[in-house]
Design an enzyme around this catalytic site. Structure first.
Site, PDB file in Angstrom:
ATOM      1  N   SER A 440       0.838  -1.200   0.000  1.00  0.00           N
ATOM      2  CA  SER A 440       0.000   0.000   0.000  1.00  0.00           C
ATOM      3  C   SER A 440       0.878   1.258   0.000  1.00  0.00           C
ATOM      4  CB  SER A 440      -0.958  -0.037   1.187  1.00  0.00           C
ATOM      5  OG  SER A 440      -1.917   0.987   1.093  1.00  0.00           O
ATOM      6  N   ASP A 637      -9.292  -4.528  -5.859  1.00  0.00           N
ATOM      7  CA  ASP A 637      -8.722  -3.446  -5.069  1.00  0.00           C
ATOM      8  C   ASP A 637      -8.928  -2.116  -5.790  1.00  0.00           C
ATOM      9  OD1 ASP A 637      -7.263  -1.869  -3.358  1.00  0.00           O
ATOM     10  OD2 ASP A 637      -5.313  -2.579  -4.040  1.00  0.00           O
ATOM     11  N   HIS A 667      -7.618  -5.380  -0.569  1.00  0.00           N
ATOM     12  CA  HIS A 667      -6.478  -4.528  -0.236  1.00  0.00           C
ATOM     13  C   HIS A 667      -6.032  -4.845   1.188  1.00  0.00           C
ATOM     14  CE1 HIS A 667      -4.145  -0.749  -0.802  1.00  0.00           C
ATOM     15  NE2 HIS A 667      -4.244  -0.665   0.507  1.00  0.00           N
TER      16      HIS A 667
END
Length: 809
Positions: A440, A637, A667
């Site tokens: 991320s 995602d 995610h």
């Protein structure tokens, strides 16, 4: 599209059965209205699905790697249609039964009808973006590099289209996706966790305004969580209110719950035990880094100074084996007071022997939206990586936004990279190979550190692994980012607040001020009890009352009940009305949120086109110097298009890049590995990529070794263990079919006969039917045994052998 016909047939059948002429009950009317809405949407979804189905392959990286936001939207609609068909079929089969729950089934069909209405609107928005974008471009206003004034004006015009999409999108209701349809698009193994997360989030948010950090908030959340567990519609409405109106400090507080001692201790119960886990504090001192092309010259890397000034850099070192240098006094001097050092052995003669330094090192940057978490909450999968890679793992606890926006985090991560290169001996590695890994926000920092290394001309990492990274730090529209409408882990308001906090465009903000007389814990508990009792009483009398501050939207389907008030459009007068401009079918409007879109009351200004903040905007000259890039993305995602767009640019420039799109996982799957086998397999894929880049040996040596007398004993996490007794060696293979033992000069183990003897035995097998054939077969079976075993059993077969022995000559 094959599901549209069955859904229309079932919806038409249920509509006829529950028509007002046959039944006048409220549940029957709700079932008829929901079936009518499902029938209406299924009739109009076909053309939109066919158009995007033909368009989606043109946005893939290559034919072997199918994946982009358009494909994801098609998949989500397909899953929703499957669920609608399944529920409609169940209603048709059970509607005549005595125990048919009409109200519950009506609520299920209403939620599915609302979900189809919102997905239908997302298909319209996606088709509009595909219409104005260039071929293969997933971000209509962000991927082209502007160099002169004309191109800048063109960018502003295209950016207006993206702004229209965002404003229209921000007014759409998403409560139906957080109630009964919560997480329907993900693998079933994750749905219990997502429901628990949603219940905990809305319960935490209801008590967040009280500002009581003690037992009051925990007790209040516990007492109020029951109503959200039993009433999905109430949970969805409250979830929608939280994602639209609370600031970044709320999400920072909620995500940092994973840093508490309680949750950390629970996670440690199933975590891999490592030989070393040490928190470090590196003093801010300038570093001299040699240039990659000319090692005789160097460049000075200053310690981070942005926003906070010079401060110690916090790191965490994990190693499955204690290695040389990791027990040095220099590393111990950097240990933080809260770190637990390597425990001394309780026996003076039993001391851990450090293994030789590892040839590789993994430098890790954690995720958390740039605003929350540390390496501690990511420690479970880092421990697994330390064991599977056989290399030390160094994770960076960088400064978080909004207190420290860009470029503070990037400065600290790059400084940590340079410090690891210059102090490799105390970290337990030889300095040969180093890889960067992050998820991320950490994936964004991995790419930023690599770009900084390219710009300064210092040594590049061996490779970069970025899991579901954000490569465009901007509130820009793309097909996959439309999935934030239904993603419980990454809603649109949360995403834009985190990106704005890191970019510094939203300002730090301030949480809602606490009341003048904050309630004590006992008062909060009593108030939670009173509220829970009132809600339970309403449930026993009928449907519990909704919250007056944000009533939930209607779930009738959207097409039959458009809003009466016109949409307030603060856009430029040069643009048309958004519903007409976006191409909604006549008579159709998506469900609108009841409350004002507080997050998008004013679109934040675009951050500067800084390549270190948004790697997708980096010029070709910088991207061409990157090391091999491995991108691991999720098909569902909202950040999928960030990975696909970057991979397309790198592939066009000839940079080694791989893209893996994983289906069904959300995610943040690296942190969800203990909860789902699909997430564990996805984490194993990341470990496999890193292992190939670090080139670790396939066999792992023992984790702990010690000396006793003149013999050396080994025990630990690998398949073959060996013990030395005096001058002898005994090997016990744990995963091999062949077992062998060595005792002194003797050797025991199965052996194979020469090829000539095997051919002779094959020829003798034909004599089984002849006299004496049985004896030959038994003799043959005796020869098959190991020579030592034949010798041990010879006393039982020797009399028969003597009896059948033929006299000589």
């Amino acid at each position: 599209m094959d599901l549209l016909q069955p859904l229309q047939r079932l919806a038409r059948d249920n509509l006829a059965f529950f028509s007002p002429s046959r039944s006048s009950s409220s549940s029957s009317r709700r079932l008829a209205a929901a079936s009518s809405s499902l029938l209406h949407h299924s009739r109009h979804l076909g053309p939109a699905l066919s158009h995007l189905h033909q368009l989606a392959p043109t946005f893939d990286l290559d034919p072997a790697t199918p994946g982009n936001g358009y494909r994801s939207l098609l998949h989500v609609v397909q899953v929703c249609l499957e669920r609608a068909v399944e529920r409609s079929r169940a209603v048709a089969a059970q509607r005549r039964g005595l125990f048919f729950r009409a109200a519950a089934n009506a609520a299920e069909l209403e939620a599915l009808a609302a979900a189809l209405a919102q997905l239908r609107a997302l298909l319209v928005l996606a088709a509009k973006m595909a219409e104005v974008a260039k071929p293969g471009v997933l971000f209509p206003d962000a991927e082209e590099e502007e160099e002169d004034e004309e191109e800048d004006e063109e960018e502003d015009e295209e950016g207006g289209i993206s702004e229209v999409v965002l404003r229209e999108y921000s007014t759409m209701s998403n409560g139906c996706f957080y109630g009964r349809c919560l997480g329907f698009q993900f693998v079933p193994s994750l749905r219990p966790f997502l429901q628990t997360l949603a219940i905990g989030l809305v319960s935490f948010g209801e008590n967040y305004r009280n500002r009581d950090p003690g037992i009051g908030v925990a007790a209040g959340s516990l007492f109020t969580s029951g109503k959200f567990a039993l009433d999905p519609e109430l949970r969805g409405a409250e979830f929608e209110r939280l994602t639209q109106n609370l600031d970044v400090h709320f999400w920072k507080s909620f995500w940092n719950l994973t840093e508490t001692e309680l949750l950390a201790s629970v996670a440690s119960l199933t975590a891999v035990q490592v030989g070393l886990c040490r928190a470090l504090a590196v003093p801010p001192e300038p570093l001299e880094m040699p240039l990659a092309r000319d090692p005789s010259r160097s460049v000075t890397v200053s310690p981070p100074r942005a926003h906070l000034g010079p401060a110690p850099l916090h790191l965490r070192l994990l190693s499955y084996h204690l290695r040389q240098g990791q027990d040095s006094a220099a590393l111990s001097a950097l240990s933080r007071p809260d770190a637990s050092p390597w425990p001394p052995s309780p026996f003076p003669w039993l001391r851990p022997h450090p293994l030789p330094p590892s040839p590789g090192l993994l430098l890790h940057f954690h995720g958390g939206g740039f605003v929350a978490q540390t390496s501690r909450s990511h420690e479970p999968y880092l421990r697994r990586w330390a064991r599977e890679l056989g290399a030390p793992v160094l994770s960076v606890d960088y400064a978080l936004a909004p207190e420290a926006p860009f470029p503070r985090a990037l400065e600290e991560c790059f400084y940590a990279y340079c410090w690891a290169l210059t102090n490799h001996k105390m970290l337990g590695w030889t300095g040969e190979r180093v890889c960067l890994a992050g998820d991320s926000a950490g994936g964004n920092l991995c790419l930023g550190v690599s770009l900084r290394a390219v710009a300064l001309g210092v040594r590049l990492p061996q490779a970069v692994l970025a899991a579901y990274p954000v490569t465009l730090v901007r509130a820009a529209a793309s097909p996959s980012r439309l999935l934030t409408l239904l993603d419980p882990l990454l809603p649109l308001g949360v995403l834009c607040q985190c990106l704005g906090a890191y970019a510094g465009t939203l300002g730090e903000g301030s949480p809602a001020p606490p009341p003048s007389d904050p309630p004590v814990g006992e008062g909060l508990i009593l108030r939670g009890l009173r509220g829970g009792a009132a809600w339970l009483g309403g449930l026993l009398r009928g449907r519990p009352p909704q919250k007056t501050e944000s009533p939930p939207p209607s779930h009738g389907g959207g097409a039959q009940n458009p809003p009466e008030d016109p949409l307030e459009d603060p856009l430029d007068d040069s643009l048309e009305d958004p519903p007409k401009f976006l191409g909604y079918p006549e008579g159709f409007r998506p469900l609108r949120t009841e409350g004002p879109p507080a997050i998008f009351g004013e679109i934040p200004p675009k951050p500067p086109r800084d390549p270190f903040m948004s790697p997708l905007l980096a010029p070709d000259s910088m991207l061409e110097g990157l090391p091999p890039i491995h991108l691991v993305a999720c098909a569902l995602d909202p950040m999928l298009d960030d990975s696909v767009a970057l991979a397309r640019r790198l592939r066009r420039l000839g940079v080694p890049v791989t893209l893996r799109v994983l289906p069904g996982v959300p995610h943040g799957f690296l942190s969800l590995a203990p909860l789902s086998p699909e997430c564990r397999r996805a984490g194993g894929l990341c470990s496999q990529i890193l292992r190939q880049e670090l080139e670790t040996p396939p066999q792992i040596p023992p984790r702990i070794s010690f000396s006793l007398g003149g013999s050396q004993f080994g025990a630990g996490g690998f398949r073959r263990e060996s013990l030395g007794v005096g001058g002898s060696n005994l090997g016990v293979p744990g995963g091999s079919r062949r077992e062998s033992l060595a005792l002194g000069a003797s050797n025991f183990g199965p052996t194979e006969l020469p090829q000539a003897q095997r051919d002779q035995r094959r020829a003798q097998r034909g004599s089984r039917g002849t006299p004496g054939g049985s004896g030959q077969l038994k003799e043959e079976r005796g020869h098959r045994r190991h020579p030592v075993l034949r010798g041990l059993q010879g006393h039982r077969r020797r009399p028969q052998s003597h009896a059948r022995r033929q006299p000589r000559g």
